[in-house]
Design a protein around this motif. Structure first.
Motif, PDB file in Angstrom:
ATOM      1  N   LYS A 169       2.187   7.186  12.342  1.00  0.00           N
ATOM      2  CA  LYS A 169       0.725   7.221  12.299  1.00  0.00           C
ATOM      3  C   LYS A 169       0.120   6.077  13.104  1.00  0.00           C
ATOM      4  CE  LYS A 169       0.183   9.377   7.777  1.00  0.00           C
ATOM      5  NZ  LYS A 169       0.105   9.028   6.359  1.00  0.00           N
ATOM      6  N   SER A 209       0.861  -1.187   0.000  1.00  0.00           N
ATOM      7  CA  SER A 209       0.000   0.000   0.000  1.00  0.00           C
ATOM      8  C   SER A 209       0.900   1.241   0.000  1.00  0.00           C
ATOM      9  CB  SER A 209      -0.919  -0.009   1.214  1.00  0.00           C
ATOM     10  OG  SER A 209      -0.150   0.136   2.371  1.00  0.00           O
ATOM     11  N   LYS A 210       0.263   2.389  -0.175  1.00  0.00           N
ATOM     12  CA  LYS A 210       1.015   3.650  -0.316  1.00  0.00           C
ATOM     13  C   LYS A 210       2.000   3.863   0.839  1.00  0.00           C
ATOM     14  CE  LYS A 210       0.219   8.581  -1.126  1.00  0.00           C
ATOM     15  NZ  LYS A 210      -0.780   9.655  -1.104  1.00  0.00           N
ATOM     16  N   GLY A 211       1.521   3.599   2.067  1.00  0.00           N
ATOM     17  CA  GLY A 211       2.333   3.850   3.247  1.00  0.00           C
ATOM     18  C   GLY A 211       3.571   2.974   3.342  1.00  0.00           C
ATOM     19  N   THR A 226      -9.066   5.544  10.768  1.00  0.00           N
ATOM     20  CA  THR A 226      -8.409   4.285  10.432  1.00  0.00           C
ATOM     21  C   THR A 226      -9.385   3.368   9.691  1.00  0.00           C
ATOM     22  OG1 THR A 226      -6.992   4.490  12.365  1.00  0.00           O
ATOM     23  CG2 THR A 226      -7.182   2.298  11.419  1.00  0.00           C
ATOM     24  N   THR A 262      -4.855  -8.919  14.070  1.00  0.00           N
ATOM     25  CA  THR A 262      -4.020  -7.803  14.528  1.00  0.00           C
ATOM     26  C   THR A 262      -4.429  -7.361  15.929  1.00  0.00           C
ATOM     27  OG1 THR A 262      -3.793  -7.103  12.247  1.00  0.00           O
ATOM     28  CG2 THR A 262      -3.237  -5.472  13.914  1.00  0.00           C
ATOM     29  N   ASP A 286      -8.836 -10.676   9.565  1.00  0.00           N
ATOM     30  CA  ASP A 286      -7.502 -10.063   9.579  1.00  0.00           C
ATOM     31  C   ASP A 286      -7.409  -8.998  10.673  1.00  0.00           C
ATOM     32  OD1 ASP A 286      -6.664 -11.585   7.381  1.00  0.00           O
ATOM     33  OD2 ASP A 286      -7.414 -10.118   5.943  1.00  0.00           O
ATOM     34  N   ARG A 297       4.611   5.895   8.441  1.00  0.00           N
ATOM     35  CA  ARG A 297       3.572   4.931   8.787  1.00  0.00           C
ATOM     36  C   ARG A 297       3.647   4.538  10.265  1.00  0.00           C
ATOM     37  NH1 ARG A 297      -0.320   1.080   7.652  1.00  0.00           N
ATOM     38  NH2 ARG A 297       0.083  -0.262   9.397  1.00  0.00           N
ATOM     39  N   HIS A 337      -8.687   1.813   6.036  1.00  0.00           N
ATOM     40  CA  HIS A 337      -8.786   0.391   5.704  1.00  0.00           C
ATOM     41  C   HIS A 337      -9.748   0.157   4.534  1.00  0.00           C
ATOM     42  CE1 HIS A 337      -7.336  -0.925   9.981  1.00  0.00           C
ATOM     43  NE2 HIS A 337      -6.331  -0.646   9.170  1.00  0.00           N
TER      44      HIS A 337
HETATM   45  C1  HEM Z   1      -3.543   1.928   8.146  1.00  0.00           C
HETATM   46  C2  HEM Z   1      -4.309   0.565  12.733  1.00  0.00           C
HETATM   47  C3  HEM Z   1      -5.535  -3.839  11.159  1.00  0.00           C
HETATM   48  C4  HEM Z   1      -3.409  -2.751   6.941  1.00  0.00           C
HETATM   49  C5  HEM Z   1      -3.728   1.952   9.503  1.00  0.00           C
HETATM   50  C6  HEM Z   1      -3.629   3.120  10.339  1.00  0.00           C
HETATM   51  C7  HEM Z   1      -3.795   2.740  11.622  1.00  0.00           C
HETATM   52  C8  HEM Z   1      -4.047   1.322  11.618  1.00  0.00           C
HETATM   53  C9  HEM Z   1      -3.747   3.624  12.872  1.00  0.00           C
HETATM   54  C10 HEM Z   1      -3.399   4.542   9.846  1.00  0.00           C
HETATM   55  C11 HEM Z   1      -1.968   4.795   9.725  1.00  0.00           C
HETATM   56  C12 HEM Z   1      -1.541   4.952   8.327  1.00  0.00           C
HETATM   57  O1  HEM Z   1      -2.252   5.567   7.547  1.00  0.00           O
HETATM   58  O2  HEM Z   1      -0.472   4.453   8.016  1.00  0.00           O
HETATM   59  C13 HEM Z   1      -4.802  -0.727  12.693  1.00  0.00           C
HETATM   60  C14 HEM Z   1      -5.360  -1.453  13.823  1.00  0.00           C
HETATM   61  C15 HEM Z   1      -5.725  -2.679  13.378  1.00  0.00           C
HETATM   62  C16 HEM Z   1      -5.365  -2.742  11.973  1.00  0.00           C
HETATM   63  C17 HEM Z   1      -5.475  -0.900  15.243  1.00  0.00           C
HETATM   64  C18 HEM Z   1      -6.374  -3.832  14.099  1.00  0.00           C
HETATM   65  C19 HEM Z   1      -6.733  -3.835  15.356  1.00  0.00           C
HETATM   66  C20 HEM Z   1      -4.997  -3.945   9.890  1.00  0.00           C
HETATM   67  C21 HEM Z   1      -4.933  -5.156   9.124  1.00  0.00           C
HETATM   68  C22 HEM Z   1      -4.313  -4.855   7.935  1.00  0.00           C
HETATM   69  C23 HEM Z   1      -4.010  -3.450   7.958  1.00  0.00           C
HETATM   70  C24 HEM Z   1      -5.445  -6.496   9.586  1.00  0.00           C
HETATM   71  C25 HEM Z   1      -3.987  -5.752   6.764  1.00  0.00           C
HETATM   72  C26 HEM Z   1      -4.247  -7.019   6.675  1.00  0.00           C
HETATM   73  C27 HEM Z   1      -3.326  -1.392   6.880  1.00  0.00           C
HETATM   74  C28 HEM Z   1      -2.895  -0.658   5.702  1.00  0.00           C
HETATM   75  C29 HEM Z   1      -2.956   0.703   6.037  1.00  0.00           C
HETATM   76  C30 HEM Z   1      -3.411   0.759   7.428  1.00  0.00           C
HETATM   77  C31 HEM Z   1      -2.473  -1.276   4.384  1.00  0.00           C
HETATM   78  C32 HEM Z   1      -2.728   1.888   5.135  1.00  0.00           C
HETATM   79  C33 HEM Z   1      -1.346   2.291   4.901  1.00  0.00           C
HETATM   80  C34 HEM Z   1      -1.299   3.353   3.813  1.00  0.00           C
HETATM   81  O3  HEM Z   1      -1.646   4.502   4.078  1.00  0.00           O
HETATM   82  O4  HEM Z   1      -0.934   3.006   2.745  1.00  0.00           O
HETATM   83  N1  HEM Z   1      -4.016   0.872  10.314  1.00  0.00           N
HETATM   84  N2  HEM Z   1      -4.823  -1.541  11.599  1.00  0.00           N
HETATM   85  N3  HEM Z   1      -4.437  -2.925   9.157  1.00  0.00           N
HETATM   86  N4  HEM Z   1      -3.624  -0.513   7.889  1.00  0.00           N
HETATM   87 FE1  HEM Z   1      -4.292  -1.001   9.701  1.00  0.00          FE
END
Ligand code: HEM
Length: 407
Positions: A167, A155-157, A194, A230, A226, A164, A198
Motif C-alpha cells: 500500500k 496500528s492495524k497494518g 492516506t 517522513t 512527524d 502495508r 492518518h
Molecule cells: C498509512 C504514506 C507519514 C503512520 C499510510 C499509507 C500511506 C502512507 C500511503 C496507507 C497505506 C496503509 O494503509 O498501510 C505516508 C506518507 C507520509 C506518511 C507519504 C509522509 C510524507 C506518516 C507518519 C506516520 C505514519 C509520520 C507516523 C508517525 C502511518 C500509519 C498508517 C499509515 C500508522 C496506517 C497503517 C494501518 O493501516 O494500520 N501512510 N505516511 N505515516 N501511516 Fe503514513
C-alpha cells in the motif's frame, strides 16, 4: 510469511515488552527547538507554531466521528470504487466524510501544472535510482524514526507488513506516474485516502495500551512535524543521495521533483506554512527535524527484520546480504547499526567501488569496460525490486483501519 520469519517476528515481539520500558529512556525523544523560518515555506509566512503540536484539524474530527459510528467495512467498500483524480467521491458515503473528501481533493492554488508535468517525466529517466532509494533507503530509514516505527508497529497494518508495504509503495508508484496529478491519474485519491488513514490512526492509537506505553509522552500520533520528518526521509533524502551519487539532475528537474512533493505534502494535510519553498529550505528543515530524531527502537528493529525478510523471500537474486550491503552503503553505518542491518565485510567494499562506476556509466561519463561484474548483478536486483514494488499498478485499495494491531 514463512515459518522462520514468523518465528523471528514473534521472538522480536516478545522482546518488545521487555524493551518497552527501556525505550522511554532512550534518546528517541530527542528533538530540536523549532526555529525553521516560515518565510521559507510555500505560504511565505506563518505563525511559527512548532508543528509537533499541530495535527489535522480538518480531517481528524471527521474520521473520529466515522469510527465512532462504526460500519467502516461498508465505507471501505465504497472507497475502493474511488480511483481517479477526476472522479467525485462515490455516493453512499456518510455526508460529513464525502464533504471532507470533496474539499481535500482540491489542488492548492499554487500547484503548477508545468512543473508537475516535468516531475512526472523524471521517473522514466531516473526511476532506477529513485525506486531503489525509496525502497531500500527511505523505507528502511523509516524504521530508524521511532515515532513512525511505533505508529506502524502498533496500528492495524503492523500485523501484515507485506500488505502495508504494497500500500505504501502505491504512493511511491502514484507520485512518480506520468499522469500523477492529471485527471486520469490517481495521486489525489491516494493522498486524500492516506490523509484519512492518518486521521483514523490519530483516533485509534491513543486507545492502544502498547502504543501509549512507548510513545514517549506523545498523546496523539502523526503530528505535522512527524509527517514532515517522513517527507524528508523521502523527498529530501532522495534528492541529496542522487546528487551525492553524481546522478545528473538538471536545476529544472530538481525544482519539479520538489514541487510534486510540495503539492503532495499539501494533499496529505500539511499546512503550507510548513512546506519548504526551496531545496535549501528543505535541507535546513531536514537537519532540524529529521537528523536529531533518528534512533534505534525495538519496534524499528522488528520492522527491519520483517521488511528484509519480505524482500529476501521475493527470491529474485536479491539476497539478503546484498540488500544489507547496499542499504548500508546508502544509509551509512550509523543508521545501518541503528536498525540492525548485518555487516557485510566482503560485499560492502565491492558495492562502494562498483556503484559509483555504474552511476558514472549510466550518466554517460565512463565507458562500459570499466564496470565490474558485481555492479550488473546489483543493478538487475534493484531493477527487479523497483519493478515489483513501484512499477506494478496492482489494484491495491488503501483502507481506513477500524482497529489497532491485535495483540
Ligand atoms: C498509512 C504514506 C507519514 C503512520 C499510510 C499509507 C500511506 C502512507 C500511503 C496507507 C497505506 C496503509 O494503509 O498501510 C505516508 C506518507 C507520509 C506518511 C507519504 C509522509 C510524507 C506518516 C507518519 C506516520 C505514519 C509520520 C507516523 C508517525 C502511518 C500509519 C498508517 C499509515 C500508522 C496506517 C497503517 C494501518 O493501516 O494500520 N501512510 N505516511 N505515516 N501511516 Fe503514513
Amino acid at each position: 510469511m514463512d515459518a522462520i520469519s514468523r518465528r523471528k517476528m514473534l521472538m522480536s515481539g516478545g522482546a518488545l515488552g521487555a524493551l518497552g520500558a527501556l525505550s522511554l529512556a532512550t534518546p528517541a525523544n530527542a528533538r530540536s527547538l523549532w526555529t525553521w523560518a516560515p518565510d521559507t515555506s510555500v505560504a511565505g509566512s506563518g505563525s511559527g507554531v512548532d508543528p509537533q503540536w499541530v495535527w489535522d484539524e480538518e480531517a481528524d474530527p471527521v474520521l473520529a466521528a466515522v469510527l465512532d459510528r462504526g460500519n467502516v467495512a461498508a465505507i471501505n467498500e465504497r472507497l475502493a470504487t474511488w480511483t481517479r483524480n477526476d472522479q467525485a467521491p462515490p455516493a453512499g458515503l456518510p455526508s460529513d466524510l464525502r464533504e471532507f473528501m470533496d474539499y481535500a481533493r482540491q489542488l492548492p492554488s499554487w500547484a503548477d501544472p508545468v512543473k508537475l508535468d516535468r516531475a512526472s517525466r523524471i521517473n522514466s529517466k531516473k526511476g532506477i535510482y529513485i525506486g531503489a532509494l525509496y525502497g531500500l533507503g527511505s523505507g528502511l530509514m523509516s524504521t530508524a524514526i521511532p515515532r513512525e516505527a511505533r505508529a506502524v508497529y502498533y496500528s492495524k497494518g503492523g500485523a501484515d507488513m507485506k500488505d502495508r508495504i504494497a500500500k505504501t509503495a502505491k504512493l511511491g508508484y502514484d507520485i512518480g506516474a506520468t499522469d500523477a496529478y492529471l485527471p486520469q491519474g490517481s495521486m489525489i485519491v491516494t493522498a486524500v485516502k492516506t490523509r484519512m488513514v492518518h486521521a483514523a490512526v490519530r483516533h485509534l492509537l491513543p486507545q492502544s495500551p502498547a502504543w501509549t506505553q512507548t510513545s514517549g509522552g506523545q498523546t496523539i500520533p502523526i503530528s505535522q512535524a512527524d509527517i514532515l520528518v517522513t517527507w524528508h526521509s523521502l523527498a529530501t533524502f532522495v534528492m541529496r543521495k542522487m546528487k551525492e551519487w553524481g546522478v545528473r539532475v538538471s536545476a529544472d528537474d530538481a525544482e519539479a521533483y520538489l514541487h510534486v512533493w510540495q503539492v503532495s505534502a499539501h494533499m496529505l494535510g500539511v499546512r503550507d506554512e510548513y512546506v519548504p519553498a526551496s531545496w535549501d529550505a528543505a535541507n535546513a528543515q531536514s537537519r532540524q527535524i529529521l537528523d536529531p530524531v533518528l534512533a534505534a527502537s525495538p519496534e524499528g528493529k522488528a520492522l527491519t527484520e520483517v521488511l528484509l525478510g519480505i524482500v529476501a523471500q521475493l527470491d529474485l537474486g536479491l539476497t539478503r546480504p546484498l540488500i544489507s550491503a547496499f542499504s548500508r552503503y546508502t544509509l551509512g553505518d550509523r543508521i545501518g547499526n541503528m536498525i540492525g542491518l548485518s555487516q557485510e565485510p566482503i560485499l560492502e567494499p565491492l558495492i562502494a567501488t562498483a556503484w559509483p562506476l555504474l552511476v558514472a556509466f549510466r550518466e554517460g561519463l565512463i565507458p562500459l569496460p570499466a564496470i565490474p561484474a558485481i555492479a550488473w548483478t546489483l543493478e538487475e536486483a534493484l531493477r527487479q525490486f523497483v519493478l515489483l514494488f513501484l512499477n506494478e499498478a496492482q489494484p491495491i485499495a488503501i483502507t481506513i483501519p477500524d482497529m489497532n494491531r491485535p495483540s
